[in-house]
Design an enzyme around this catalytic site. Structure first.
Site, PDB file in Angstrom:
ATOM      1  N   GLU A   1     -35.649 -11.658 -70.897  1.00 36.41           N
ATOM      2  CA  GLU A   1     -34.225 -11.993 -70.755  1.00 36.41           C
ATOM      3  C   GLU A   1     -33.687 -12.778 -71.951  1.00 36.41           C
ATOM      4  O   GLU A   1     -32.898 -13.711 -71.769  1.00 36.41           O
ATOM      5  CB  GLU A   1     -33.999 -12.782 -69.455  1.00 36.41           C
ATOM      6  CG  GLU A   1     -34.370 -11.980 -68.228  1.00 36.41           C
ATOM      7  CD  GLU A   1     -34.231 -12.770 -66.929  1.00 36.41           C
ATOM      8  OE1 GLU A   1     -33.566 -12.261 -66.014  1.00 36.41           O
ATOM      9  OE2 GLU A   1     -34.812 -13.870 -66.815  1.00 36.41           O
TER      10      GLU A   1
HETATM   11  C1  ACM Z   1     -38.512 -12.477 -65.055  1.00 36.41           C
HETATM   12  O1  ACM Z   1     -38.444 -12.313 -63.818  1.00 36.41           O
HETATM   13  N1  ACM Z   1     -37.459 -12.845 -65.747  1.00 36.41           N
HETATM   14  C2  ACM Z   1     -39.745 -12.259 -65.770  1.00 36.41           C
END
Ligand code: ACM
Length: 533
Positions: A342
């Site tokens: 992310e």
């Molecule tokens: C995640 O759940 N951002 C690895």
């Protein structure tokens, strides 16, 4: 009676019990019911062979014999005795195993195990006179002891003296894991979890033969490990958490304690410092890590994707080298997890630049990189492991990486994320990846899940527990049980044993154990809990 594959054995027993045998046949039912306990082991063993009419009984004279000259075997014997003594009230002394062959009693031996059980498997033989666990390595003896615990009545887990009898059904189990990596993850960043909770979770995951605990040690909301070269990370960056609580962090000595506690349970700690995103706590602690030299405020919300280390600054790599160097030095296990998920405030080209350098730094400290599967968007080192956390069954970048040799840990969020709610009524947890009841956790095959990522590309499975809504041990347990054992079975047991009806029976049988152990579990309506559990 030799039966390869436990479900068949269990089915046989259930048929015997439900066919209404009575009177003269009652002892046969009893005998069958006793042999059922061999088939009750979770994760399902590779082969379980019942010996009819044979039972070993632990008594006041039972001794545990540990492989002579092996400190590890003696330690495992000590752990077994520490379970048996309080509940049986027996002295259960420990002695060195005689060289003449297994004595009457319980033996933990590092000889005579089949080669096929490898480093983590074991052979368990139960006769009227003895219980013998044989393994090639101590990890296998430890696994065999976890099986033995499950072959005893649930009351054996009690902290106070119970009536017994302490009987184990006769037979043989030959057992070894399907996958090398069988993990759980605790997010200690969103809400800090003290050492005592981490140790208790280590005990709980060890019951089901997991061998990795991944600790998510940093995120936007908190930095949870002391770093001597960058002290503000923990002191300031660790001073809060989601919701604005006081947070906390592990001193290096506490982290060492966790590592050591895990090691004697044959669990390797995989520390994660998430980067270049999920770094607000670090950026708040040191203004110079920011491209504009301005430290943001500490963050106590739950948004993701807004923070990034400054890829163009050289001090960023000094930071990485020193932080990862200290953590590498504290961590005997081979892995450093560098997150990489992310990173939506990092450009694609910056992400590649950053991950190239970060992987080199980890390698220079002698460790193997693990990253969330986003890392395959950058070139990866041949040894880098990708942890798949998606909700789809195809991912072109992960498939390409796997076909290029990258090993993958499977954590599909819609099956393995223990922070997902069980259903719409679950008080704790999130549901962005869907609701996950036990059948969803169990009903997939890690070796044939992601298109183009076959069994040989899969290092194993892992069940992450994110803690945006999770604050206490009771919360952790409620989300992990009964789903964690489902993931554990996918990691350990051969796919040939995969069967919901069998798993459901064996999982239900764990309920009375969790009750005795004080584990706070969700009474999923999908599971056939025995009455009273
Ligand atoms: C995640 O759940 N951002 C690895």
């Amino acid at each position: 009676m030799t039966i390869g594959g436990v479900p068949l054995l269990l089915t046989t027993v259930m048929l015997a019990v439900t066919s209404g045998l009575s009177g003269a046949a009652a002892s046969d039912v009893q005998q069958e019911a006793t042999s059922a306990s061999l088939a009750s082991v979770l994760p399902a063993p590779v082969v379980a062979t019942a010996t009819q009419g044979v039972t070993y009984r632990i008594t006041t004279t039972t001794t545990i014999y540990a492989q002579a000259g092996s400190a590890a075997a003696a330690d495992i014997a000590g752990q077994l005795a520490a379970i048996l003594r309080p509940s049986t009230g027996y002295p259960v002394p420990i002695a060195a195993a005689p060289s003449s062959g297994p004595a009457d009693g319980i033996s933990l031996l590092l000889s005579g195990a089949p080669t096929e059980v490898g480093d983590e498997g074991y052979q368990l033989d139960v006769t009227d006179a003895s219980i013998v666990v044989r393994a090639n390595q101590p990890a296998g003896l430890f696994a065999g002891v976890q099986t033995l615990r499950q072959l005893l009545p649930p009351a054996v887990e009690s902290a106070s003296v119970q009536p017994g009898p302490w009987e184990v059904a006769g037979g043989q189990i030959v057992d070894h894991p399907r996958f090398a990596h069988r993990g759980a993850m605790l997010d200690v960043a969103r809400h800090f979890l003290p050492v005592s909770v981490v140790k208790r979770y280590i005990d709980e995951i060890a019951l089901y033969k997991l061998n990795r605990l991944h600790l998510h040690l940093s995120d936007d909301q908190g930095w949870r490990i002391a770093v001597n070269s960058w002290p503000n990370l923990a002191i300031y960056g660790g001073s809060t958490e989601v919701g604005g609580g006081t947070g906390g962090y592990y001193t290096q000595d506490e982290y060492r304690q966790i590592v050591a506690y895990a090691a004697v349970r044959y669990i390797t700690i995989v520390p994660e410092i998430d980067m270049p995103g999920h770094t607000n706590a670090a950026l708040a602690s040191y203004a110079e890590l920011n491209c504009d030299n301005v430290a943001p405020k500490l963050y106590t919300g739950t948004k993701v994707g807004f923070s990034s280390l400054c890829v163009s600054k050289e001090i960023t790599y000094t930071f990485l080298d020193q932080v990862l160097g200290e953590i590498a030095a504290l961590t005997p296990g081979p892995y450093l997890h560098i997150g990489g998920d992310e990173a939506s405030s990092t450009t694609a080209s910056d992400y590649t630049t950053f991950m190239n350098r970060a992987q080199q730094i980890v390698a220079a400290h002698g460790k193997t990189v693990v990253g969330w599967h986003d890392i395959v968007n950058a070139p990866v080192l041949p040894s880098t492991v990708a942890q798949f956390w998606g909700t789809t069954t195809s991912n072109a970048a992960v498939t390409a990486a796997a076909q290029n040799g990258t090993k993958v840990v499977m954590s599909p969020a819609n099956h393995t994320y223990l922070d997902m709610k069980y259903n719409s009524r679950t008080r704790l947890g999130q549901h962005w990846a869907g609701y996950i009841d036990v059948q969803d956790a169990y009903g997939w095959d890690p070796g044939a899940y992601l298109a183009g990522v076959g069994e040989t590309s899969v290092l194993g499975v892992e069940a992450p527990l994110w803690t945006e809504t999770i604050e206490t041990l009771a919360d952790v347990e409620y989300m992990a049980f009964p789903r964690l054992p489902a993931i554990a079975e996918l990691g350990w047991s051969p796919m040939s044993t995969h069967d919901w009806a069998s798993f459901n029976q064996r999982l239900g049988a764990q309920g009375p154990r969790w009750h005795v152990m004080g584990i706070n579990y969700y009474h999923s309506t999908q599971v056939s809990w025995p009455t009273g559990s």
